[in-house]
Design an enzyme around this catalytic site. Sequence first.
Site, PDB file in Angstrom:
ATOM      1  N   GLY A 265       0.840  -1.204   0.000  1.00  0.00           N
ATOM      2  CA  GLY A 265       0.000   0.000   0.000  1.00  0.00           C
ATOM      3  C   GLY A 265       0.867   1.244   0.000  1.00  0.00           C
TER       4      GLY A 265
ATOM      5  CB  THR B 163       0.908   4.144   4.596  1.00  0.00           C
ATOM      6  OG1 THR B 163      -0.329   4.734   4.216  1.00  0.00           O
ATOM      7  CG2 THR B 163       1.480   4.893   5.782  1.00  0.00           C
TER       8      THR B 163
ATOM      9  N   GLY C  14      -6.679  -4.493   3.119  1.00  0.00           N
ATOM     10  CA  GLY C  14      -6.983  -5.159   1.852  1.00  0.00           C
ATOM     11  C   GLY C  14      -7.490  -4.272   0.740  1.00  0.00           C
TER      12      GLY C  14
ATOM     13  N   GLY D 283      -5.794  -2.444  -0.928  1.00  0.00           N
ATOM     14  CA  GLY D 283      -4.792  -2.594  -1.993  1.00  0.00           C
ATOM     15  C   GLY D 283      -4.751  -3.992  -2.574  1.00  0.00           C
TER      16      GLY D 283
ATOM     17  CD  GLU E 124      -1.567  -6.059   3.159  1.00  0.00           C
ATOM     18  OE1 GLU E 124      -1.067  -5.041   2.713  1.00  0.00           O
ATOM     19  OE2 GLU E 124      -2.778  -6.162   3.423  1.00  0.00           O
TER      20      GLU E 124
ATOM     21  CE  LYS F 174      -5.532   4.884   5.345  1.00  0.00           C
ATOM     22  NZ  LYS F 174      -4.319   4.248   4.805  1.00  0.00           N
TER      23      LYS F 174
HETATM   24  C1  A5P Z   1      -3.110  -3.556   1.003  1.00  0.00           C
HETATM   25  O1  A5P Z   1      -3.798  -4.697   0.648  1.00  0.00           O
HETATM   26  C2  A5P Z   1      -3.740  -2.940   2.180  1.00  0.00           C
HETATM   27  O2  A5P Z   1      -4.015  -3.759   3.241  1.00  0.00           O
HETATM   28  C3  A5P Z   1      -3.032  -1.690   2.642  1.00  0.00           C
HETATM   29  O3  A5P Z   1      -2.112  -1.933   3.659  1.00  0.00           O
HETATM   30  C4  A5P Z   1      -4.067  -0.761   3.108  1.00  0.00           C
HETATM   31  O4  A5P Z   1      -5.052  -0.737   2.102  1.00  0.00           O
HETATM   32  C5  A5P Z   1      -3.533   0.644   3.338  1.00  0.00           C
HETATM   33  O5  A5P Z   1      -3.153   1.195   2.122  1.00  0.00           O
HETATM   34  P1  A5P Z   1      -2.740   2.705   1.985  1.00  0.00           P
HETATM   35  O6  A5P Z   1      -1.562   2.923   2.856  1.00  0.00           O
HETATM   36  O7  A5P Z   1      -2.416   2.860   0.522  1.00  0.00           O
HETATM   37  O8  A5P Z   1      -3.923   3.529   2.374  1.00  0.00           O
END
Ligand code: A5P
Length: 230
Positions: free
Chosen positions: A31, A33, A100, A102, A108, A126
Amino acid sequence: MSHDEDALKIAAAHSAVALVTDGTIVGLGSGTTAAFAVTELGRRVKQGLRVIGVPTSERTAEQARGLGIPISTLEDHPVIELTIDGADEVEEGTLHLIKGHGGALLREKIVASASKRLVIIVDESKVVKRLAAAHPLPVEVVPFGWQTTSQRLRSLGAKPSLRRNPDGQPFHSDGGSFILDCGFESTVAAADLAQRLDHVVGVVEHGLFIGMTSEVHVAAATGVRILHSH
Ligand code: A5P
């Protein structure tokens, strides 16, 4: 993505990467971040820090390789000392998560479950009072018979929607599964729902991470605060 949002993600990411010491096996999240955390880790590796990264997605693996971070697998490193990952929602108090958005939730969760310490990095938007009130819960399902699985999820109160790519074709996870993004109209008791989802035939994994978080680094304009699990 605004400059301000990126600045918060970077602040949370740097706060978590500061926990990484020489010789650590680090789970590398996915993702936007988590990508900032991988970038910062790459910078420290260039300065001489020795780590081995276990990536949670093909995309993260590619990024880590590009930055010169040595990467490995769970087969070779079944116990991970520290995993740094993002989240879509963090429930205040419990630190249960939704992940999830992403699409990398299965890997994960496997990496998180093999980790002694799961450090989550988010901006303050968040942190929520109740999970799944504002964002759908991603549920990864086997493509075979996905409509039947979708019906089963409806019977648990979900409104599933098949995730699609911009070209209209179904999105596939790294493992080749589909993702059903599940909205809920009524309040969700996350731990209870997670248990029910664990038993739905056709569900590969879901994005509820219950009792897995060790700490959350939450970035706000005023600085980064750390929430600990009790
Ligand atoms: C990926 O599958 C996700 O679990 C990410 O860790 C989660 O969506 C956070 O993503 P961002 O940092 O892009 O918001």
